[in-house]
Design a protein around this motif. Structure first.
Motif, mmCIF file in Angstrom:
data_model
loop_
_atom_site.group_PDB
_atom_site.id
_atom_site.type_symbol
_atom_site.label_atom_id
_atom_site.label_comp_id
_atom_site.label_asym_id
_atom_site.label_seq_id
_atom_site.Cartn_x
_atom_site.Cartn_y
_atom_site.Cartn_z
ATOM 1 N N GLY A 16 0.818 -1.215 0.000
ATOM 2 C CA GLY A 16 0.000 0.000 0.000
ATOM 3 C C GLY A 16 0.845 1.256 0.000
ATOM 4 N N ARG A 17 1.906 1.259 0.796
ATOM 5 C CA ARG A 17 2.803 2.430 0.835
ATOM 6 C C ARG A 17 3.516 2.615 -0.502
ATOM 7 N NH1 ARG A 17 4.018 0.282 5.940
ATOM 8 N NH2 ARG A 17 5.992 -0.542 5.166
ATOM 9 N N LEU A 18 3.973 1.522 -1.088
ATOM 10 C CA LEU A 18 4.650 1.620 -2.382
ATOM 11 C C LEU A 18 3.698 2.095 -3.477
ATOM 12 C CD1 LEU A 18 6.914 -1.551 -2.213
ATOM 13 C CD2 LEU A 18 7.674 0.831 -2.271
ATOM 14 N N ALA A 19 2.479 1.603 -3.454
ATOM 15 C CA ALA A 19 1.483 2.044 -4.439
ATOM 16 C C ALA A 19 1.253 3.547 -4.322
ATOM 17 C CB ALA A 19 0.175 1.285 -4.245
ATOM 18 N N LYS A 20 1.151 4.017 -3.107
ATOM 19 C CA LYS A 20 0.932 5.451 -2.874
ATOM 20 C C LYS A 20 2.140 6.272 -3.321
ATOM 21 C CE LYS A 20 -0.750 8.526 0.717
ATOM 22 N NZ LYS A 20 -1.212 8.633 2.095
ATOM 23 N N ALA A 21 3.339 5.775 -3.053
ATOM 24 C CA ALA A 21 4.556 6.487 -3.447
ATOM 25 C C ALA A 21 4.668 6.582 -4.970
ATOM 26 C CB ALA A 21 5.783 5.786 -2.866
ATOM 27 N N TRP A 22 4.396 5.475 -5.678
ATOM 28 C CA TRP A 22 4.474 5.495 -7.137
ATOM 29 C C TRP A 22 3.365 6.347 -7.743
ATOM 30 C CZ3 TRP A 22 8.494 4.641 -9.934
ATOM 31 C CH2 TRP A 22 9.504 3.795 -9.466
ATOM 32 N N LEU A 23 2.204 6.392 -7.103
ATOM 33 C CA LEU A 23 1.144 7.282 -7.561
ATOM 34 C C LEU A 23 1.614 8.734 -7.462
ATOM 35 C CD1 LEU A 23 -1.794 7.841 -8.466
ATOM 36 C CD2 LEU A 23 -2.435 7.727 -6.052
ATOM 37 N N SER A 24 2.275 9.055 -6.382
ATOM 38 C CA SER A 24 2.820 10.395 -6.200
ATOM 39 C C SER A 24 3.855 10.725 -7.265
ATOM 40 C CB SER A 24 3.434 10.517 -4.804
ATOM 41 O OG SER A 24 4.004 11.779 -4.623
ATOM 42 N N VAL A 25 4.725 9.778 -7.561
ATOM 43 C CA VAL A 25 5.728 9.974 -8.620
ATOM 44 C C VAL A 25 5.033 10.236 -9.950
ATOM 45 C CG1 VAL A 25 7.527 8.822 -9.983
ATOM 46 C CG2 VAL A 25 7.550 8.647 -7.496
ATOM 47 N N SER A 26 3.988 9.481 -10.231
ATOM 48 C CA SER A 26 3.258 9.657 -11.479
ATOM 49 C C SER A 26 2.656 11.055 -11.572
ATOM 50 C CB SER A 26 2.167 8.597 -11.599
ATOM 51 O OG SER A 26 1.526 8.693 -12.846
ATOM 52 N N LEU A 27 2.043 11.500 -10.504
ATOM 53 C CA LEU A 27 1.443 12.845 -10.500
ATOM 54 C C LEU A 27 2.502 13.933 -10.652
ATOM 55 C CD1 LEU A 27 -1.197 12.311 -7.680
ATOM 56 C CD2 LEU A 27 -1.680 12.846 -10.085
ATOM 57 N N GLN A 28 3.616 13.771 -9.956
ATOM 58 C CA GLN A 28 4.683 14.777 -10.027
ATOM 59 C C GLN A 28 5.301 14.851 -11.418
ATOM 60 O OE1 GLN A 28 7.424 13.823 -6.879
ATOM 61 N NE2 GLN A 28 5.878 14.115 -5.295
ATOM 62 N N THR A 29 5.552 13.693 -12.015
ATOM 63 C CA THR A 29 6.174 13.703 -13.341
ATOM 64 C C THR A 29 5.189 14.194 -14.409
ATOM 65 O OG1 THR A 29 5.709 11.339 -13.601
ATOM 66 C CG2 THR A 29 7.907 11.946 -12.832
ATOM 67 N N LEU A 30 3.928 13.892 -14.240
ATOM 68 C CA LEU A 30 2.928 14.419 -15.162
ATOM 69 C C LEU A 30 2.884 15.940 -15.061
ATOM 70 C CD1 LEU A 30 0.706 13.861 -17.231
ATOM 71 C CD2 LEU A 30 -0.889 13.633 -15.330
ATOM 72 N N ALA A 32 5.269 17.810 -14.234
ATOM 73 C CA ALA A 32 6.526 18.316 -14.788
ATOM 74 C C ALA A 32 6.589 18.164 -16.312
ATOM 75 C CB ALA A 32 7.710 17.593 -14.151
ATOM 76 N N GLY A 33 5.504 17.634 -16.914
ATOM 77 C CA GLY A 33 5.461 17.514 -18.361
ATOM 78 C C GLY A 33 6.076 16.241 -18.909
ATOM 79 N N ARG A 34 6.298 15.271 -18.052
ATOM 80 C CA ARG A 34 6.903 14.006 -18.482
ATOM 81 C C ARG A 34 5.866 12.885 -18.434
ATOM 82 N NH1 ARG A 34 12.365 13.129 -18.685
ATOM 83 N NH2 ARG A 34 11.549 11.333 -19.815
ATOM 84 N N ALA A 35 4.947 12.924 -19.374
ATOM 85 C CA ALA A 35 3.887 11.909 -19.428
ATOM 86 C C ALA A 35 4.471 10.509 -19.612
ATOM 87 C CB ALA A 35 2.901 12.230 -20.545
ATOM 88 N N ASP A 36 5.601 10.417 -20.324
ATOM 89 C CA ASP A 36 6.209 9.100 -20.546
ATOM 90 C C ASP A 36 6.628 8.453 -19.230
ATOM 91 O OD1 ASP A 36 8.116 11.191 -20.345
ATOM 92 O OD2 ASP A 36 9.646 10.002 -21.363
ATOM 93 N N VAL A 37 7.163 9.243 -18.308
ATOM 94 C CA VAL A 37 7.573 8.730 -17.000
ATOM 95 C C VAL A 37 6.340 8.489 -16.128
ATOM 96 C CG1 VAL A 37 8.929 9.193 -14.927
ATOM 97 C CG2 VAL A 37 9.813 9.880 -17.167
ATOM 98 N N ALA A 38 5.352 9.362 -16.232
ATOM 99 C CA ALA A 38 4.115 9.203 -15.462
ATOM 100 C C ALA A 38 3.415 7.893 -15.821
ATOM 101 C CB ALA A 38 3.185 10.389 -15.712
ATOM 102 N N VAL A 39 3.464 7.522 -17.088
ATOM 103 C CA VAL A 39 2.858 6.264 -17.536
ATOM 104 C C VAL A 39 3.526 5.087 -16.837
ATOM 105 C CG1 VAL A 39 2.751 4.713 -19.543
ATOM 106 C CG2 VAL A 39 1.993 7.085 -19.751
ATOM 107 N N LEU A 40 4.846 5.081 -16.819
ATOM 108 C CA LEU A 40 5.579 3.985 -16.174
ATOM 109 C C LEU A 40 5.306 3.948 -14.673
ATOM 110 C CD1 LEU A 40 8.950 4.333 -18.100
ATOM 111 C CD2 LEU A 40 7.154 2.629 -18.471
ATOM 112 N N ALA A 41 5.243 5.126 -14.054
ATOM 113 C CA ALA A 41 5.033 5.196 -12.606
ATOM 114 C C ALA A 41 3.634 4.722 -12.217
ATOM 115 C CB ALA A 41 5.293 6.610 -12.102
ATOM 116 N N ILE A 42 2.621 5.075 -13.002
ATOM 117 C CA ILE A 42 1.259 4.640 -12.644
ATOM 118 C C ILE A 42 1.122 3.139 -12.838
ATOM 119 C CG2 ILE A 42 0.040 4.961 -14.850
ATOM 120 C CD1 ILE A 42 -1.221 5.833 -11.327
#
Length: 120
Positions: A16-30, A32-42
């Protein structure tokens, strides 16, 4: 450990903690304009836990990627279109729609190169 069934809960809680952390990474990278990284993170977030928030963001990313694909096709930016298709495959897996788009991009980029070669 669960007092009732004896299951080790630390793995469940960690997921659960890891899922939340990667969701945060996805939102942050999105953001920042990096949809390609956000896709991998989600995708990574969803691999740990299928939260409603992550599913919602995945749907948003899919719609956003299709809009970007249409725009890159309109601009005849074949390299970008191929990259976007890769991201969509990451989110959705291979499907008939994505296979047809890949064929279309291949055909149009070939035609574009042929026209350029003839004009030179």
């Amino acid at each position: 450990m669960c007092p009732r069934c004896g299951t080790e809960l630390h793995r469940v809680l960690r997921s659960g903690r890891l899922a939340k952390a990667w969701l945060s990474v996805s939102l942050q990278t999105l953001h920042a304009g990096r949809a390609d990284v956000a896709v991998l993170a989600i995708r990574r977030s969803l691999s740990f836990k299928q939260t409603p928030e992550a599913k919602l963001l995945k749907g948003f990313l899919i719609r956003r990627q299709y809009r970007a694909l249409y725009q890159s096709l309109g601009q005849q930016n074949w390299r970008e279109a191929r990259g976007i298709l890769d991201g969509l495959r990451t989110l959705q897996g291979d499907n008939e729609t994505l296979l047809r788009f890949a064929e279309l991009v291949g055909y149009l980029s070939f035609q574009s190169n042929e026209n350029r070669t003839i004009g030179e």
